[in-house]
Write a protein that holds these residues in place. Structure first.
Motif, mmCIF file in Angstrom:
data_model
loop_
_atom_site.group_PDB
_atom_site.id
_atom_site.type_symbol
_atom_site.label_atom_id
_atom_site.label_comp_id
_atom_site.label_asym_id
_atom_site.label_seq_id
_atom_site.Cartn_x
_atom_site.Cartn_y
_atom_site.Cartn_z
ATOM 1 N N ILE A 8 24.386 59.846 49.741
ATOM 2 C CA ILE A 8 23.734 58.972 48.767
ATOM 3 C C ILE A 8 23.936 59.526 47.362
ATOM 4 N N ASP A 9 23.785 58.639 46.375
ATOM 5 C CA ASP A 9 23.914 59.049 44.973
ATOM 6 C C ASP A 9 22.582 59.014 44.233
ATOM 7 N N LEU A 10 21.674 58.159 44.684
ATOM 8 C CA LEU A 10 20.360 58.009 44.053
ATOM 9 C C LEU A 10 19.336 57.703 45.133
ATOM 10 N N LEU A 11 18.237 58.433 45.117
ATOM 11 C CA LEU A 11 17.160 58.211 46.091
ATOM 12 C C LEU A 11 15.970 57.564 45.401
ATOM 13 N N VAL A 12 15.444 56.494 45.999
ATOM 14 C CA VAL A 12 14.227 55.830 45.520
ATOM 15 C C VAL A 12 13.164 55.968 46.612
ATOM 16 N N VAL A 13 12.020 56.521 46.255
ATOM 17 C CA VAL A 13 10.919 56.714 47.207
ATOM 18 C C VAL A 13 9.805 55.745 46.824
ATOM 19 N N LEU A 14 9.539 54.767 47.683
ATOM 20 C CA LEU A 14 8.602 53.693 47.358
ATOM 21 C C LEU A 14 7.148 54.088 47.602
ATOM 22 N N GLY A 15 6.257 53.137 47.344
ATOM 23 C CA GLY A 15 4.831 53.357 47.511
ATOM 24 C C GLY A 15 4.347 53.093 48.922
ATOM 25 N N GLY A 16 3.042 53.221 49.105
ATOM 26 C CA GLY A 16 2.421 52.982 50.400
ATOM 27 C C GLY A 16 0.952 53.353 50.346
ATOM 28 N N PRO A 17 0.149 52.815 51.251
ATOM 29 C CA PRO A 17 -1.301 53.041 51.204
ATOM 30 C C PRO A 17 -1.741 54.402 51.730
ATOM 31 N N MET A 18 -0.859 55.132 52.391
ATOM 32 C CA MET A 18 -1.246 56.438 52.927
ATOM 33 C C MET A 18 -1.216 57.504 51.832
ATOM 34 N N SER A 19 -1.733 58.692 52.165
ATOM 35 C CA SER A 19 -1.709 59.830 51.247
ATOM 36 C C SER A 19 -0.625 60.799 51.675
ATOM 37 N N VAL A 20 -0.107 61.560 50.735
ATOM 38 C CA VAL A 20 0.856 62.610 51.089
ATOM 39 C C VAL A 20 0.213 63.660 51.982
ATOM 40 N N ASN A 21 -1.117 63.691 51.992
ATOM 41 C CA ASN A 21 -1.852 64.676 52.781
ATOM 42 C C ASN A 21 -2.127 64.210 54.212
ATOM 43 N N ASP A 22 -1.663 63.009 54.572
ATOM 44 C CA ASP A 22 -1.958 62.419 55.887
ATOM 45 C C ASP A 22 -0.893 62.750 56.931
ATOM 46 N N GLU A 23 -0.440 63.985 56.961
ATOM 47 C CA GLU A 23 0.654 64.346 57.873
ATOM 48 C C GLU A 23 0.254 64.231 59.344
ATOM 49 N N GLU A 24 -1.012 64.433 59.648
ATOM 50 C CA GLU A 24 -1.447 64.326 61.046
ATOM 51 C C GLU A 24 -1.357 62.893 61.530
ATOM 52 N N GLU A 25 -1.742 61.955 60.678
ATOM 53 C CA GLU A 25 -1.694 60.539 61.047
ATOM 54 C C GLU A 25 -0.283 59.963 60.947
ATOM 55 N N PHE A 26 0.487 60.476 59.983
ATOM 56 C CA PHE A 26 1.856 59.999 59.775
ATOM 57 C C PHE A 26 2.793 61.206 59.804
ATOM 58 N N PRO A 27 3.143 61.686 60.986
ATOM 59 C CA PRO A 27 3.930 62.921 61.095
ATOM 60 C C PRO A 27 5.308 62.840 60.454
ATOM 61 N N TRP A 28 5.837 61.637 60.248
ATOM 62 C CA TRP A 28 7.141 61.524 59.587
ATOM 63 C C TRP A 28 7.097 61.974 58.134
ATOM 64 N N LEU A 29 5.894 62.131 57.573
ATOM 65 C CA LEU A 29 5.782 62.644 56.204
ATOM 66 C C LEU A 29 6.390 64.039 56.083
ATOM 67 N N VAL A 30 6.314 64.835 57.140
ATOM 68 C CA VAL A 30 6.842 66.201 57.107
ATOM 69 C C VAL A 30 8.348 66.181 56.882
ATOM 70 N N ALA A 31 9.053 65.379 57.690
ATOM 71 C CA ALA A 31 10.503 65.272 57.540
ATOM 72 C C ALA A 31 10.879 64.613 56.213
ATOM 73 N N GLU A 32 10.076 63.645 55.796
ATOM 74 C CA GLU A 32 10.364 62.962 54.532
ATOM 75 C C GLU A 32 10.271 63.940 53.361
ATOM 76 N N LYS A 33 9.222 64.753 53.336
ATOM 77 C CA LYS A 33 9.078 65.734 52.254
ATOM 78 C C LYS A 33 10.254 66.702 52.243
ATOM 79 N N ARG A 34 10.662 67.145 53.408
ATOM 80 C CA ARG A 34 11.793 68.067 53.484
ATOM 81 C C ARG A 34 13.058 67.405 52.929
ATOM 82 N N PHE A 35 13.257 66.133 53.290
ATOM 83 C CA PHE A 35 14.428 65.394 52.818
ATOM 84 C C PHE A 35 14.394 65.210 51.302
ATOM 85 N N VAL A 36 13.247 64.818 50.766
ATOM 86 C CA VAL A 36 13.120 64.636 49.308
ATOM 87 C C VAL A 36 13.418 65.954 48.601
ATOM 88 N N GLY A 37 12.902 67.054 49.135
ATOM 89 C CA GLY A 37 13.164 68.363 48.549
ATOM 90 C C GLY A 37 14.648 68.708 48.561
#
Length: 232
Positions: free
Chosen positions: A45-74
């Protein structure tokens, strides 16, 4: 230009970004995290766009894919490629960069002005002195170390920041269309509880076409800016 976006819920999509990219001839692809899609390789990819959503970045237990997403964004940030975060996306970028994300003193939902923050740094996006933007957020973030604040509002101190030459986080929604505003109202109507910076459903949906033209033009300017940084 290969644009990839991360989508967190079905009812929050690209909005005006889609038509802008189409007009610019940019190729667009997507990872629907809520549907279990796999993340791509950062090199594709050349440009990454990360959209919105009603969850919190702190909701990793409820939305475990946040862990992989954060790693990818980093990983994408570390690669030097441009990244644009919107609302939850901006909070994710801030979190990845080591900043705290937490409930804001005020919720901001509806059309409220955002003000550019003066800076002597000429290597950041020239945010306008003010713009009436669309908001839908209850959390905020500390400014990441090394980031430059570029916008604020009366209800939320940290509305936008830039990290390095090509990472921008926006707490507000410049991509909003009449259709996406309606979708947010339909899916998140329970949040429309009367408060200082929370507008009624009627006020939100009564926005005139000129309001959307202004924010779409600014979003286009930001995308163009990030596209130029990708080409350097």
């Amino acid at each position: 230009m290969r644009v990839h976006y991360l989508q967190h819920v079905a009812f929050e999509g690209l909005g005006s970004i889609a038509s802008w990219c189409n007009s610019a001839g940019w190729e667009v692809s997507c990872t629907k995290l809520f549907a279990g899609d796999n993340l791509p390789l950062p090199g594709g990819i050349d440009l990454l766009v990360v959209l919105g959503g009603p969850m919190s970045v702190n909701d990793e237990e409820e939305f475990p894919w946040l862990v992989a997403e954060k790693r990818f964004v980093g990983e994408v940030i570390a690669s030097g490629k441009p990244v644009l975060g919107i609302c939850l996306g901006a909070q994710l970028i801030a979190n990845v960069l080591g900043a705290r994300v937490y409930p804001n003193a005020e919720k901001e939902i509806g059309w409220f002005p955002v003000y550019g923050v003066s800076t002597q740094n000429t290597n950041v996006f020239p945010f306008p002195s003010s713009v009436e933007a669309f908001h839908w957020h209850g959390e905020t973030f500390d400014l990441p170390a090394g980031a430059v604040q570029i916008a604020r509002s009366e209800g939320c101190a940290h509305q936008a920041f830039q990290y390095g030459p090509s990472v921008i986080g926006l707490q507000f929604h410049l991509e909003t269309t009449p259709e996406s505003a309606m979708a947010l109202v339909e899916h998140c109507r329970n949040e429309l509880v009367e408060a200082r910076y929370v507008q009624s459903e009627q006020r939100i949906l009564a926005a005139e076409s000129g309001c959307f033209l202004v924010i779409h033009r600014l979003m286009g300017d930001i995308l163009s800016y990030l596209g130029q940084t990708a080409a350097v």
